[in-house]
Design a protein around this motif. Structure first.
Motif, short mmCIF file in Angstrom:
data_model
loop_
_atom_site.label_atom_id
_atom_site.label_comp_id
_atom_site.label_asym_id
_atom_site.label_seq_id
_atom_site.Cartn_x
_atom_site.Cartn_y
_atom_site.Cartn_z
N ALA A 118 39.28 35.24 38.60
CA ALA A 118 39.90 35.01 39.92
C ALA A 118 39.38 36.02 40.94
O ALA A 118 39.11 35.67 42.10
CB ALA A 118 41.43 35.12 39.81
N GLU A 119 39.19 37.27 40.51
CA GLU A 119 38.68 38.30 41.42
C GLU A 119 37.24 37.98 41.84
O GLU A 119 36.89 38.05 43.02
CB GLU A 119 38.71 39.67 40.73
N SER A 141 31.48 43.31 39.17
CA SER A 141 31.58 44.77 39.02
C SER A 141 32.52 45.19 37.90
O SER A 141 32.24 46.13 37.17
CB SER A 141 32.11 45.40 40.32
N ASN A 142 33.66 44.54 37.81
CA ASN A 142 34.72 45.00 36.91
C ASN A 142 34.67 44.38 35.51
O ASN A 142 35.59 44.56 34.74
CB ASN A 142 36.09 44.76 37.53
N LEU A 164 40.55 37.97 31.30
CA LEU A 164 39.42 37.16 31.75
C LEU A 164 39.82 36.25 32.91
O LEU A 164 39.03 36.02 33.82
CB LEU A 164 38.84 36.34 30.59
N GLN A 165 41.05 35.74 32.89
CA GLN A 165 41.52 34.94 34.03
C GLN A 165 41.60 35.79 35.29
O GLN A 165 41.25 35.34 36.38
CB GLN A 165 42.90 34.34 33.72
N ARG A 166 42.04 37.03 35.14
CA ARG A 166 42.13 37.93 36.30
C ARG A 166 40.74 38.25 36.84
O ARG A 166 40.50 38.26 38.05
CB ARG A 166 42.83 39.23 35.90
N LEU A 167 39.82 38.57 35.93
CA LEU A 167 38.46 38.91 36.35
C LEU A 167 37.79 37.71 37.03
O LEU A 167 37.12 37.84 38.04
CB LEU A 167 37.62 39.35 35.15
N ARG A 184 33.77 33.81 47.57
CA ARG A 184 34.22 33.02 48.73
C ARG A 184 34.26 33.87 50.00
O ARG A 184 33.94 33.37 51.09
CB ARG A 184 35.61 32.44 48.45
N ILE A 197 35.72 35.08 41.90
CA ILE A 197 35.69 33.89 42.76
C ILE A 197 36.13 34.26 44.18
O ILE A 197 35.54 33.82 45.16
CB ILE A 197 36.59 32.78 42.15
N HIS A 198 37.14 35.10 44.26
CA HIS A 198 37.61 35.56 45.58
C HIS A 198 36.48 36.27 46.33
O HIS A 198 36.25 36.02 47.51
CB HIS A 198 38.80 36.50 45.38
N ILE A 199 35.74 37.11 45.64
CA ILE A 199 34.63 37.86 46.26
C ILE A 199 33.54 36.89 46.74
O ILE A 199 33.05 36.98 47.87
CB ILE A 199 34.05 38.89 45.27
N ASN A 238 42.10 43.96 48.13
CA ASN A 238 40.92 43.11 47.98
C ASN A 238 40.40 42.73 49.36
O ASN A 238 39.97 41.62 49.60
CB ASN A 238 41.20 41.88 47.11
#
Lengths: 312, 637
Positions: free
Chosen positions: A24-25, A196-197, A19-22, A31, A27-29, A178
């Motif tokens: 972070a991904e 998406s993921n 869940l931390q990885r998802l 931004r 949030i990156h998208i 990414n």
């Protein structure tokens, strides 16, 4: 307990959780889009996926409010409880809320009882295109997930649309690492799917851990219902045409997915808490979209066809 | 047939039913592994993925019912369930029975959540495999036990290694069809071992499986008692994640967005690509090289005491230093390099071939710059790994080339940091993603050639001549009237005591550019050189007039970007093709039509008309004299 805290992580050891990885991904998208697009908007449908997407947006830009408006493409047939939560969340997030209702659908009185597939087409598909054109948005966030449906499994995170809002599954841009390519010509736009993921279970677990407000209809309660075409439908207001002599029956129900109330099937359930809902979800054996009439009308390629025509 | 559902090692239904809170606690501590599966069309890839989903209960009853009916209707497994149908998505490919794109699938075990990139084994889809592999921690290379290593096995292994995947699984599939023959299995593994070593793959994990039966997928199979290694799931659950390994590297965070809610807060938002960070750590901002220390790691859930690779955070710094999108915040004592010339491996992904010399957008982390690629040093034959001579790269070709960026880029070798070493190239006109690349190293040249500051400035040159320098860039078809009108313009300007110089296409090709022909690549180089010369002349204070067909928008844009803003004036001499061909002053159209002249603009090479030229001359309604007057008037306005 929240997902972002590093309670059990050490700098030297321990894995980030999925869940931390998802998170972070996503949030990156979010931004990347704000940094590279001129006029982004977040499609907000008030469902659980929208709730998670909005929550992630607030995290991504904290302490600023998310620098884009929320757009609700309204059909006038959503559950009352959805309108309540929508207005509350917009106020709480400090974001502008734009509500768009297709004027032609309104004028012609398009409704789910008399017009079948035309209802979705005019209010949702056409309404969405009109709203995007009206405000000139060049990027729209949507809460679709790849685990929902087979054609979505192949869609990119950044999904490119022509000036007439069409999706061409044969000429998608390759999406590596990414690195997202947000360049487009005038009139063209991009739909972006930051979650998406995520799977349905990830969504529920995240709502649970982060204590995200969702529409109470996801939890079981006694509600007035009738049966139509094998589905349990909730009678949410007095526009619902009852048959002569018919009276709504009170059943203990909840919803796995939310849309227009006359088109959304309920499940009989006693699950009144999040863990109970998750438990029920994991033990049931029918997939999520089964409760929606929209996927069924054109055989197994129905959703892919709708997407090519501009449905989200 | 052993049903793997019953003996699955990750049966969790009981726990869910008895203690949902305990289950949730377990699930929330799972880590995330991304992997790809690669194999040829009939290696059983979709069947294996379908099996993994099926065994982990990711298939619902309604989907299963649909799958059963589909299996009978279009399946290839008779009355048995065809798992492949579960995986093959889009309608078009259903009928062909092959996967044509990258699809992502999800399943979970007790320890991990998995995202599988399903990538096709088809020859023409190298780009899809590279795309799927770019985010993967691990690759499962499937081999049909009956067939052994195929050309495609070698290609997939090469690509997986090229893209930097450290964990390779050699899954020898369909063991049931060779009666679980250990010697056959051993021979395939030995074959692979020698091949792997030859392309630089140090270690890999072989295993005998059957996706159809379920052997060694979730639990050790009774059919292969001679095999003592892990099952596929065990292995997937235990390999080290790239994101965890990246923590041992020096701290890097490309800045995505500057967060300024008010004058008192200035935060730098980004995804940490390597290392760890704590408040108080000294950092360096690239490319400026300024240093500061981290004050806070801000998240909505409260400030963090530390953050690690893979987290999206917002940092605030102790000092007011310049820092914006595209910059990289790095640990102070060990920053990444900054350079503008590189060697890189390039995977071409567009139908239109690479054009050496053409400017493309290069996006690397959060930096986007203009870049040009030189002709490839060589192309790699992905089947034999041979190096071939190449002038360009076509769709799905992989090659090594030098490239140059118009301003310095913060980077690391791809092998050290995928985020700061991986890039995409974007076509400036269509905006399509045309290539992916991996940087090897910077070329020394960039570091040794310094700009010589001159005492007599360009302003001084212009002032002496009492004029504003400019480039009148004439573009149009052969025979449109460029040279005629350009001559008239120069004569008029000279009469007005202006200092001018006319660069003519034919004349330049007799000297400066006599080594160039008329291929697309040579035309681009021709224009680049003329652009550079014109630029030097404007530095000398001249009004430069150029008359070149210059057929491509991208190159005219390149020249425009070389010049000082406002000094580039694009003049479109707009003559319809039929009219130019009718005039045919030099008899060239006739030759081209007869096939005696190749790559002739308008005949067998395209002309891309300007979309918004500063001046457009319609030669069907103006005489050359009138046209020249109009241009001079516009210039001196």
């Amino acid at each position: 307990m929240s997902v972002t805290g590093n309670a059990e992580l050490k700098p030297e050891s321990g894995s980030l959780t999925h869940l931390q990885r998802l998170e972070a991904e996503s949030i990156h998208i979010l931004r990347e889009v704000v940094a590279e697009c001129e006029r982004p908007v977040m499609l907000y449908s008030v469902g659980k996926d929208s709730a998670v997407m909005l929550h992630l947006a607030r995290k991504a830009f904290y302490p600023s409010p998310p620098p884009f408006p929320l757009l609700h493409v309204d059909t006038t047939w959503k559950f009352k409880a959805m309108y309540d939560l929508r207005d509350k969340m917009a106020a709480e997030s400090g974001m502008e809320l734009l509500v768009y209702q297709n004027p032609e659908a309104k004028e012609r009185g398009i409704n789910p009882f008399d017009h079948g597939a035309l209802h979705t087409d005019m209010w949702k598909t056409e309404g969405l295109k009109q709203a995007l054109d009206k405000y000139g948005f060049d990027a729209a966030f949507g809460g679709a997930r790849r685990d929902e449906e087979k054609s979505r499994a192949k869609e990119r995170v950044f999904s490119f649309r022509s000036a007439s809002h069409r999706w061409d599954p044969k000429s998608q841009r390759p999406e590596l690492w990414n690195l997202y390519n947000a360049r487009k010509n005038k009139g063209e736009s991009i739909r972006i799917f930051p979650i998406s993921n995520w799977t349905e279970l990830d969504i529920w677990q995240y709502i649970h851990l982060e204590d995200i407000p969702i529409v109470p209809l996801y939890f079981s309660a006694p509600r007035p219902t009738v049966e139509r075409d094998g589905m349990i439908i909730m009678v949410d207001d007095d526009r619902f045409p009852l048959k002569p002599g018919e009276a709504p029956v009170t059943r203990s129900i909840r919803f796995r997915t939310l849309g227009c109330y006359p088109l959304t099937g309920a499940v009989e359930s006693e699950a009144a808490t999040l863990p109970a809902v998750i438990q029920e979800m994991l033990l049931t054996t029918t997939s999520e979209r089964q409760g929606r009439a929209i996927d069924r009308d054109a055989g197994d390629a129905s959703m892919e066809k709708k997407k090519q025509e501009g449905y989200f | 047939m052993a049903t793997a559902v019953e003996n699955s090692s990750y049966q969790v239904q009981d726990l869910i039913a008895e203690d949902i809170d305990a289950y949730l606690l377990q699930h929330q501590h799972k880590s995330l592994l991304r992997f790809i599966t690669c194999g040829s069309v009939d290696d059983g890839k979709s069947t294996l993925i379908g099996r993994l989903l099926y065994d982990s209960k990711m298939i619902f009853e309604d989907q299963l019912a649909a799958l059963e009916s589909d299996s009978k209707r279009v399946g290839t497994q008779g009355q048995n369930i065809d798992f492949a149908l579960l995986v093959d998505g889009l309608a078009a490919e259903r009928e062909q029975g092959i996967t044509i794109d990258v699809a992502y699938r999800f399943f979970a075990t007790e320890k991990r959540k998995f995202i599988v990139a399903d990538t096709p084994g088809h020859e023409q889809y190298t780009r899809n495999m590279v795309t799927g592999a770019s985010t993967a921690d691990l690759a499962v290379i499937l081999v049909d036990a009956r067939k052994g290593l195929l050309t495609q096995t070698r290609r997939h292994s090469y690509l997986a290694h090229l893209i930097g995947i450290r964990n390779i699984v050699l899954a020898v599939n369909k063991m049931d069809l060779i009666d679980y023959d250990q010697s056959r299995y051993d021979a395939i593994v030995e074959d692979y071992r020698s091949f792997a070593a030859s392309i630089g793959i140090g270690a890999f994990t072989p295993m005998p499986i059957s996706g159809f039966i379920g052997d060694n997928i979730t639990s050790p199979s009774d059919n292969t008692r001679w095999y003592t290694g892990p099952t596929l799931i065990q292995h997937l659950e235990n390999v080290e994640l790239d994101v965890t390994a990246a923590r041992a590297m020096p701290f890097r965070m490309p800045v995505q967005w500057v967060n300024r809610p008010n004058l008192d807060f200035r935060g730098f938002s980004g995804l940490i690509s390597a290392g760890t960070i704590r408040p108080g750590d000294p950092v360096r901002i690239l490319p400026s090289g300024k240093t500061s220390t981290v004050r806070r790691i801000v998240t909505q859930g409260g400030d963090l005491e530390f953050a690690v690779a893979g987290q999206s955070v917002t940092l605030t710094l102790a000092d007011e230093v310049d820092c914006s999108r595209g910059d990289v915040i790095s640990i102070a004592e060990n920053p990444p390099e900054v350079a503008d010339q590189f060697e890189a491996t390039i995977v071409w992904m567009a139908d239109e071939a690479m054009l050496p010399g053409r400017p493309y957008w290069l996006k690397l982390a959060t930096q986007t710059v203009t870049a040009t690629i030189q002709a490839p040093k060589y192309q790699v034959n992905v089947n034999t790994m041979e190096h071939l001579a190449a002038k360009t790269l076509d769709l799905n070709a992989i090659g090594v080339a030098n490239l140059q960026t118009e301003r310095p880029v913060i980077f690391e070798a791809y092998g050290d940091n995928r985020t700061l070493g991986g890039f995409i190239l974007i076509d400036k006109i269509t905006n399509a993603t045309v290539a992916a690349g991996m940087l090897h190293f910077s070329l020394r040249r960039a570091q040794n050639v310094h700009w010589q500051a001159l005492d007599v400035t360009r302003d001084k040159h212009a002032e002496l001549k009492n004029q504003k320098p400019a480039v009148l860039w004439f573009t149009g078809l052969s025979g449109a009237g460029k040279s005629t009108i350009a001559n008239l313009v120069e004569k008029k300007l000279v009469r007005m005591n202006r200092h001018t110089f006319l660069l003519d296409g034919d004349n330049v090709r007799h000297g400066l550019n006599r080594d160039l022909g008329f291929t697309d690549a040579d035309r681009i180089e021709n224009i680049r050189r003329v652009g550079e010369v014109a630029k030097l002349m404007t530095d000398a204070g001249l009004i430069v007039i150029t008359a070149f067909i210059s057929p491509f928008r991208a190159e005219r844009q390149m020249v425009r970007e070389m010049m000082k803003s406002g000094e580039f004036i694009e003049v479109h001499i707009d003559t319809p093709l039929a009219e130019a061909e009718a005039r045919d002053v030099k008899g060239l159209y006739k030759k081209a039509r007869a096939g005696a002249l190749a790559n002739f603009t308008g005949i067998d090479s395209p002309y891309e008309a300007p979309e918004a030229p500063e001046i457009r001359i319609d030669t069907t309604s103006l005489t050359p004299e009138q046209a020249a007057d109009l241009i001079v008037e516009e210039l001196l306005k």
